[in-house]
Design a protein around this motif. Structure first.
Motif, PDB file in Angstrom:
ATOM      1  N   THR A   1    -148.129 -15.500 -26.574  1.00 11.63           N
ATOM      2  CA  THR A   1    -146.764 -15.657 -25.913  1.00 11.63           C
ATOM      3  C   THR A   1    -146.550 -16.951 -25.206  1.00 11.63           C
ATOM      4  OG1 THR A   1    -147.844 -14.848 -23.610  1.00 11.63           O
ATOM      5  CG2 THR A   1    -147.208 -13.151 -25.106  1.00 11.63           C
ATOM      6  N   THR A   2    -145.143 -17.429 -25.271  1.00 13.29           N
ATOM      7  CA  THR A   2    -144.752 -18.599 -24.793  1.00 13.29           C
ATOM      8  C   THR A   2    -143.832 -18.371 -23.489  1.00 13.29           C
ATOM      9  OG1 THR A   2    -144.664 -19.569 -26.876  1.00 13.29           O
ATOM     10  CG2 THR A   2    -143.429 -20.573 -25.437  1.00 13.29           C
ATOM     11  N   ALA A   3    -144.389 -19.183 -22.384  1.00 11.32           N
ATOM     12  CA  ALA A   3    -143.507 -18.980 -21.134  1.00 11.32           C
ATOM     13  C   ALA A   3    -142.349 -19.920 -21.319  1.00 11.32           C
ATOM     14  CB  ALA A   3    -144.285 -19.466 -20.097  1.00 11.32           C
ATOM     15  N   ILE A   4    -141.208 -19.221 -21.332  1.00 13.05           N
ATOM     16  CA  ILE A   4    -139.930 -20.010 -21.463  1.00 13.05           C
ATOM     17  C   ILE A   4    -139.419 -20.559 -19.935  1.00 13.05           C
ATOM     18  CG2 ILE A   4    -137.415 -19.704 -22.391  1.00 13.05           C
ATOM     19  CD1 ILE A   4    -138.399 -17.675 -24.219  1.00 13.05           C
ATOM     20  N   VAL A   5    -139.666 -19.455 -19.069  1.00 17.32           N
ATOM     21  CA  VAL A   5    -139.015 -19.683 -17.635  1.00 17.32           C
ATOM     22  C   VAL A   5    -140.023 -19.276 -16.848  1.00 17.32           C
ATOM     23  CG1 VAL A   5    -137.323 -19.174 -16.259  1.00 17.32           C
ATOM     24  CG2 VAL A   5    -136.522 -19.263 -18.369  1.00 17.32           C
ATOM     25  N   SER A   6    -140.158 -20.044 -15.799  1.00 18.42           N
ATOM     26  CA  SER A   6    -141.355 -19.921 -14.731  1.00 18.42           C
ATOM     27  C   SER A   6    -141.161 -18.615 -14.142  1.00 18.42           C
ATOM     28  CB  SER A   6    -141.289 -20.913 -13.526  1.00 18.42           C
ATOM     29  OG  SER A   6    -141.979 -20.597 -12.459  1.00 18.42           O
ATOM     30  N   THR A   7    -142.334 -17.778 -13.732  1.00 17.41           N
ATOM     31  CA  THR A   7    -142.024 -16.454 -13.085  1.00 17.41           C
ATOM     32  C   THR A   7    -141.152 -16.572 -11.950  1.00 17.41           C
ATOM     33  OG1 THR A   7    -143.357 -14.796 -12.144  1.00 17.41           O
ATOM     34  CG2 THR A   7    -144.419 -16.933 -11.820  1.00 17.41           C
ATOM     35  N   THR A   8    -141.143 -17.537 -11.034  1.00 14.94           N
ATOM     36  CA  THR A   8    -140.400 -17.752  -9.959  1.00 14.94           C
ATOM     37  C   THR A   8    -138.746 -17.738 -10.097  1.00 14.94           C
ATOM     38  OG1 THR A   8    -140.139 -20.111 -10.152  1.00 14.94           O
ATOM     39  CG2 THR A   8    -141.934 -19.267  -8.711  1.00 14.94           C
ATOM     40  N   ASP A   9    -138.478 -17.658 -11.458  1.00 12.20           N
ATOM     41  CA  ASP A   9    -137.127 -17.484 -11.893  1.00 12.20           C
ATOM     42  C   ASP A   9    -136.786 -15.994 -12.719  1.00 12.20           C
ATOM     43  OD1 ASP A   9    -136.239 -19.839 -10.885  1.00 12.20           O
ATOM     44  OD2 ASP A   9    -136.809 -20.888 -12.836  1.00 12.20           O
ATOM     45  N   TRP A  10    -137.785 -15.201 -12.596  1.00  3.53           N
ATOM     46  CA  TRP A  10    -137.774 -13.969 -13.155  1.00  3.53           C
ATOM     47  C   TRP A  10    -136.869 -12.906 -12.203  1.00  3.53           C
ATOM     48  CZ3 TRP A  10    -143.104 -12.202 -15.449  1.00  3.53           C
ATOM     49  CH2 TRP A  10    -143.523 -13.114 -16.445  1.00  3.53           C
ATOM     50  N   ILE A  11    -136.886 -13.175 -11.198  1.00  3.62           N
ATOM     51  CA  ILE A  11    -136.273 -12.228 -10.322  1.00  3.62           C
ATOM     52  C   ILE A  11    -135.363 -12.918  -9.264  1.00  3.62           C
ATOM     53  CG2 ILE A  11    -136.571 -10.773  -8.270  1.00  3.62           C
ATOM     54  CD1 ILE A  11    -139.536 -10.557  -9.233  1.00  3.62           C
ATOM     55  N   PRO A  12    -133.943 -12.525  -9.103  1.00  2.00           N
ATOM     56  CA  PRO A  12    -132.799 -13.000  -8.606  1.00  2.00           C
ATOM     57  C   PRO A  12    -133.443 -13.415  -7.142  1.00  2.00           C
ATOM     58  CG  PRO A  12    -131.931 -11.180  -9.657  1.00  2.00           C
ATOM     59  CD  PRO A  12    -133.532 -10.857  -9.777  1.00  2.00           C
ATOM     60  N   PRO A  13    -132.834 -14.751  -6.652  1.00  2.00           N
ATOM     61  CA  PRO A  13    -133.557 -15.193  -5.327  1.00  2.00           C
ATOM     62  C   PRO A  13    -133.059 -14.263  -4.085  1.00  2.00           C
ATOM     63  CG  PRO A  13    -131.740 -16.634  -6.238  1.00  2.00           C
ATOM     64  CD  PRO A  13    -132.149 -15.780  -7.220  1.00  2.00           C
ATOM     65  N   GLU A  14    -132.052 -13.469  -4.288  1.00  2.00           N
ATOM     66  CA  GLU A  14    -131.716 -12.654  -2.986  1.00  2.00           C
ATOM     67  C   GLU A  14    -132.549 -11.378  -2.916  1.00  2.00           C
ATOM     68  OE1 GLU A  14    -129.004 -11.648  -6.818  1.00  2.00           O
ATOM     69  OE2 GLU A  14    -129.615 -13.390  -5.813  1.00  2.00           O
ATOM     70  N   VAL A  15    -133.268 -11.197  -4.067  1.00  6.50           N
ATOM     71  CA  VAL A  15    -134.244 -10.014  -3.953  1.00  6.50           C
ATOM     72  C   VAL A  15    -135.548 -10.493  -3.270  1.00  6.50           C
ATOM     73  CG1 VAL A  15    -135.488  -8.370  -5.135  1.00  6.50           C
ATOM     74  CG2 VAL A  15    -133.275  -8.991  -5.940  1.00  6.50           C
TER      75      VAL A  15
END
Length: 369
Positions: A195-209
């Motif tokens: 698997t290749t990480a495209i985006v950091s896990t910190t951006d997987w979930i909307p910041p308001e959650v």
């Protein structure tokens, strides 16, 4: 006259000494000043401690032996972890704290570490992407041999789990089982080596959650909206397990580990835990089917959720294009972990919802064309 005074003084001294030697002793309360109220009253020390103002006889120390076969009144044996069932043991050893942070771990497994010349050039860029997108995270590629020692250490107090892992006859089964075991014990992110990480896990979930309300992040692997879906997949909505993020001790992980352990030991005791004799397919035994079932079981468990109306089924997640939160579980759309597959609504790898790309190295890529 002086001799008379000396005799009088000597007589008083002797009488005083005799009185002190023959009178009963008492403990001086000043020796215990400053102790908190009730301190020392539960069990008397050898020298005795005053309780209240009246003189109390000291309890013998050490206590007298009880006759064989007798018990102290109202004494109950302490229930330790060894007396619990498997799920209770796992809960005891790996408690779940929803409000804790997601651990900054990335776990992967392969036959070799990246330091080995045998690691494989086709995996190097993918493996490196996880470190590049997650600076500061602990990133471990655990070899098959190291996994045995690691799990023996983590699950030393739950030996049936170690027994089950060691009994598995195929590397693919152990790789499946390992991801659940490591996340239950340590949490973080598990990702297949291809698997290749495209985006950091910190951006997987909307910041308001708030992250303090989330304990598990999963993605949809398959959403086959066609009549013959059973010919291709085990579940109408199938959740992938090539990438998972979790906090340690999550109930879904606890349940899937217990279920797989019980299945392994059952087959071992029946003598069918062999390559061509196991009574379940790999997908049902350790793969996405048992994983998907554990998640839906959790989402419909009244012990964790206040159930209102009908159960949560695949219908709640089919066709979704953005993340959906149910309780402490976030389910990501198929594009997030399966971008570019060209079917079932998955968009390309440059889509904003594309987080991880799976290359399906060493696996059979699905196709519904």
């Amino acid at each position: 006259m002086p001799n008379y005074r000396r005799a009088t003084v000597l007589t008083i001294f002797i009488l005083t000494a005799l009185y002190l030697l023959t009178s009963p002793r008492s403990s001086s309360p000043s020796a215990y000043q400053g102790l908190p109220p009730g301190h020392g009253t539960a069990y008397a020390m050898p020298t005795g401690r005053p309780s209240g103002t009246s003189q109390q006889p000291s309890r013998p120390y050490p206590p007298p032996r009880q006759p064989n076969g007798s018990k102290m009144p109202n004494q109950q044996p302490m229930a330790g972890p060894s007396s619990k069932n498997l799920r209770d043991k796992l809960q005891y050893q790996f408690p779940y704290d929803l409000e804790a942070k997601f651990p900054a771990y990335i776990w992967q497994t392969w036959k070799y570490t990246p330091a080995s010349g045998d690691f494989g050039d086709n995996f190097r860029a993918a493996e490196a992407s996880w470190t590049e997108k997650h600076p500061g995270f602990v990133h471990e590629v655990v070899t098959d041999k190291a996994a045995v020692s690691l799990l023996k250490y983590l699950y030393a107090s739950v030996p049936e789990v170690v027994e089950a892992y060691n009994a598995l006859p195929l590397p693919v089964l152990k790789a499946d089982f390992f991801r659940y075991l490591i996340l239950l014990a340590r949490g973080g992110i598990y990702a297949d080596i291809d698997t290749t990480a495209i985006v950091s896990t910190t951006d997987w979930i909307p910041p308001e959650v708030p992250r303090s309300t989330i304990g598990l992040v999963v993605g949809i692997e398959a959403d086959p909206d066609r009549p013959d879906w059973k010919d291709w997949f085990s579940r109408r909505i199938q959740l992938c397990q090539w990438t998972i993020q979790a906090k340690p001790g999550h109930p879904v992980l606890r349940d899937v580990v217990a279920t797989i352990t019980e299945d392994i030991l059952r087959m071992k005791n029946k003598g069918i835990l062999k390559n061509n004799k196991i009574d379940k397919s790999i997908v049902e035994f350790t793969g996405p089917a048992v994983w998907t079932d554990a998640i839906f079981k959790y989402l419909n468990n009244p012990d964790y959720f206040k159930m209102e109306g009908k159960n949560i089924t695949w219908e709640a997640f089919t066709g979704m294009e953005s993340a959906k939160k149910v309780g402490d579980v976030v389910v990501l759309p198929i594009t997030s972990f399966s971008p570019g597959v060209g079917q079932m609504g998955a968009k390309d790898a440059d889509d904003p919802m594309a987080f991880v790309k799976h290359d399906f190295e060493g696996t059979i890529a699905f196709s519904l064309h």
